[in-house]
Motif scaffolding. Sequence first.
Motif, PDB file in Angstrom:
ATOM      1  N   LYS A  61       0.632  -1.442   0.135  1.00 50.10           N
ATOM      2  CA  LYS A  61       0.119  -0.122   0.159  1.00 50.10           C
ATOM      3  C   LYS A  61       0.884   1.075  -0.001  1.00 50.10           C
ATOM      4  N   LEU A  62       0.207   2.458  -0.678  1.00 45.28           N
ATOM      5  CA  LEU A  62       1.141   3.547  -0.551  1.00 45.28           C
ATOM      6  C   LEU A  62       0.241   4.681   0.181  1.00 45.28           C
ATOM      7  N   PRO A  63       0.777   5.756   0.704  1.00 45.84           N
ATOM      8  CA  PRO A  63       2.162   5.965   0.349  1.00 45.84           C
ATOM      9  C   PRO A  63       3.292   5.650   1.617  1.00 45.84           C
ATOM     10  N   ILE A  64       4.435   5.719   1.193  1.00 50.78           N
ATOM     11  CA  ILE A  64       5.520   5.269   2.424  1.00 50.78           C
ATOM     12  C   ILE A  64       6.372   6.481   2.389  1.00 50.78           C
ATOM     13  N   LEU A  65       6.797   6.698   3.608  1.00 52.70           N
ATOM     14  CA  LEU A  65       7.801   7.677   3.741  1.00 52.70           C
ATOM     15  C   LEU A  65       9.170   7.113   4.260  1.00 52.70           C
ATOM     16  N   MET A  66      10.150   7.129   3.582  1.00 55.41           N
ATOM     17  CA  MET A  66      11.559   6.646   3.872  1.00 55.41           C
ATOM     18  C   MET A  66      12.390   7.668   4.624  1.00 55.41           C
ATOM     19  N   ILE A  67      12.587   7.423   5.851  1.00 53.71           N
ATOM     20  CA  ILE A  67      13.188   8.321   6.936  1.00 53.71           C
ATOM     21  C   ILE A  67      14.756   7.689   7.005  1.00 53.71           C
ATOM     22  N   ASP A  68      15.689   8.362   6.451  1.00 57.66           N
ATOM     23  CA  ASP A  68      17.018   7.912   6.587  1.00 57.66           C
ATOM     24  C   ASP A  68      17.224   6.398   6.250  1.00 57.66           C
ATOM     25  N   GLY A  69      16.384   6.109   4.929  1.00 61.76           N
ATOM     26  CA  GLY A  69      16.411   4.743   4.681  1.00 61.76           C
ATOM     27  C   GLY A  69      15.506   3.612   5.436  1.00 61.76           C
ATOM     28  N   GLN A  70      14.850   4.278   6.448  1.00 69.80           N
ATOM     29  CA  GLN A  70      13.821   3.432   6.848  1.00 69.80           C
ATOM     30  C   GLN A  70      12.345   3.619   6.709  1.00 69.80           C
ATOM     31  N   PRO A  71      11.619   2.614   6.121  1.00 73.91           N
ATOM     32  CA  PRO A  71      10.080   3.154   6.015  1.00 73.91           C
ATOM     33  C   PRO A  71       9.119   3.234   7.044  1.00 73.91           C
ATOM     34  N   LEU A  72       8.138   4.238   6.908  1.00 72.58           N
ATOM     35  CA  LEU A  72       7.168   4.459   7.464  1.00 72.58           C
ATOM     36  C   LEU A  72       5.754   4.231   6.797  1.00 72.58           C
ATOM     37  N   TYR A  73       4.947   3.323   7.080  1.00 73.01           N
ATOM     38  CA  TYR A  73       3.651   3.132   6.555  1.00 73.01           C
ATOM     39  C   TYR A  73       2.581   3.869   6.947  1.00 73.01           C
ATOM     40  N   GLY A  74       1.633   4.340   6.066  1.00 75.34           N
ATOM     41  CA  GLY A  74       0.422   4.757   6.415  1.00 75.34           C
ATOM     42  C   GLY A  74       0.212   6.564   6.549  1.00 75.34           C
ATOM     43  N   THR A  75      -0.663   6.782   5.706  1.00 76.62           N
ATOM     44  CA  THR A  75      -0.694   8.379   5.515  1.00 76.62           C
ATOM     45  C   THR A  75      -0.842   9.136   6.838  1.00 76.62           C
ATOM     46  N   LEU A  76      -1.674   8.476   7.978  1.00 78.67           N
ATOM     47  CA  LEU A  76      -1.786   9.492   9.151  1.00 78.67           C
ATOM     48  C   LEU A  76      -0.206   9.604   9.532  1.00 78.67           C
ATOM     49  N   ASN A  77       0.374   8.099  10.063  1.00 79.42           N
ATOM     50  CA  ASN A  77       1.860   8.155  10.530  1.00 79.42           C
ATOM     51  C   ASN A  77       2.821   8.975   9.758  1.00 79.42           C
ATOM     52  N   ILE A  78       2.539   9.080   8.479  1.00 77.61           N
ATOM     53  CA  ILE A  78       3.461   9.949   7.753  1.00 77.61           C
ATOM     54  C   ILE A  78       3.299  11.512   8.069  1.00 77.61           C
ATOM     55  N   CYS A  79       2.005  12.015   7.945  1.00 75.08           N
ATOM     56  CA  CYS A  79       1.851  13.238   8.437  1.00 75.08           C
ATOM     57  C   CYS A  79       2.285  13.516   9.722  1.00 75.08           C
ATOM     58  N   ARG A  80       2.335  12.446  10.723  1.00 72.99           N
ATOM     59  CA  ARG A  80       2.772  12.967  12.271  1.00 72.99           C
ATOM     60  C   ARG A  80       4.325  13.098  12.119  1.00 72.99           C
ATOM     61  N   GLN A  81       4.864  12.199  11.499  1.00 76.28           N
ATOM     62  CA  GLN A  81       6.331  12.298  11.228  1.00 76.28           C
ATOM     63  C   GLN A  81       6.674  13.446  10.644  1.00 76.28           C
ATOM     64  N   LEU A  82       6.322  13.599   9.371  1.00 79.20           N
ATOM     65  CA  LEU A  82       6.365  15.223   8.897  1.00 79.20           C
ATOM     66  C   LEU A  82       6.489  16.405   9.879  1.00 79.20           C
ATOM     67  N   ALA A  83       5.257  16.375  10.649  1.00 79.42           N
ATOM     68  CA  ALA A  83       5.050  17.297  11.395  1.00 79.42           C
ATOM     69  C   ALA A  83       6.271  17.204  12.631  1.00 79.42           C
ATOM     70  N   ARG A  84       6.817  16.365  13.312  1.00 79.64           N
ATOM     71  CA  ARG A  84       7.766  16.134  14.108  1.00 79.64           C
ATOM     72  C   ARG A  84       9.134  16.642  13.267  1.00 79.64           C
ATOM     73  N   GLU A  85       9.269  16.292  12.193  1.00 83.31           N
ATOM     74  CA  GLU A  85      10.347  16.887  11.726  1.00 83.31           C
ATOM     75  C   GLU A  85      10.464  18.302  11.410  1.00 83.31           C
ATOM     76  N   ALA A  86       9.243  19.069  11.279  1.00 83.96           N
ATOM     77  CA  ALA A  86       9.222  20.345  11.285  1.00 83.96           C
ATOM     78  C   ALA A  86       8.817  20.963  12.578  1.00 83.96           C
ATOM     79  N   GLY A  87       8.735  20.178  13.730  1.00 79.34           N
ATOM     80  CA  GLY A  87       8.767  20.859  14.981  1.00 79.34           C
ATOM     81  C   GLY A  87       7.106  21.667  15.109  1.00 79.34           C
ATOM     82  N   ALA A  88       6.275  20.943  14.536  1.00 75.69           N
ATOM     83  CA  ALA A  88       4.831  21.488  14.337  1.00 75.69           C
ATOM     84  C   ALA A  88       3.768  20.550  14.681  1.00 75.69           C
TER      85      ALA A  88
END
Length: 211
Positions: free
Chosen positions: A52-79
């Motif tokens: 399933k998609l999307p997938i976010l690769m973070i320093d080569g490690q995968p993260l699955y699921g749209t909501l999980n990805i959005c959370r991680q993006l917010a963490r990366e942005a400090g938001a």
Amino acid sequence: MADLVLIGRQSSHYTRVARIFALELGLSPRFQPIYQLMSTDQTLFGDNPALKLPILMIDGQPLYGTLNICRQLAREAGAMNEIYWPELAGSLLQMNAHELVAHAMAAQVEVVAHEFVQQRPADEVSSKRRHSLLATLAWLDSRWPEITAGLPPCRLSFLETSLFCLLSHFPFRNPIDLVPYPRLNAFSERFDQRHSAAITAYCFDQPAAAG
């Protein structure tokens, strides 16, 4: 800042949610399209066994699921504290709205796969699925002013971003009549004015020509 690669399809409403989040948060993950959606090769899907998609690769490690990805993006942005997340829903109405938007996005995938990709005739299951999709839109439209009146001030809302990506996906892949949903149409037109929406318009990914 971690090395970020977003794997997905520009024709996917789930992928578009993640792309809009990245842009709104000032992040620029590299985009890696999946050209062969029906492939069973896990490596094309960031080694996601669910394929399933999307997938976010973070320093080569995968993260699955749209909501999980959005959370991680917010963490990366400090938001993280600037986003309206589903668990912040303050009423039964808002909780139901999150649930029904999630249902409608999944139903849209199933309707498109059945009716447009596989071009199969309608059956009892597909007819019920389409009926539930339209009933969900009617429910959201009738209650949208009350739902949004209870939203806290925020930089970005997962609910609203998901709903916009769903609504804008209909004319692209499942041309249903949206006229009966004036409140949702008005919301979608407003959201569409965002720069992040303008530069993530749906399209089909095309591999580069050989040679």
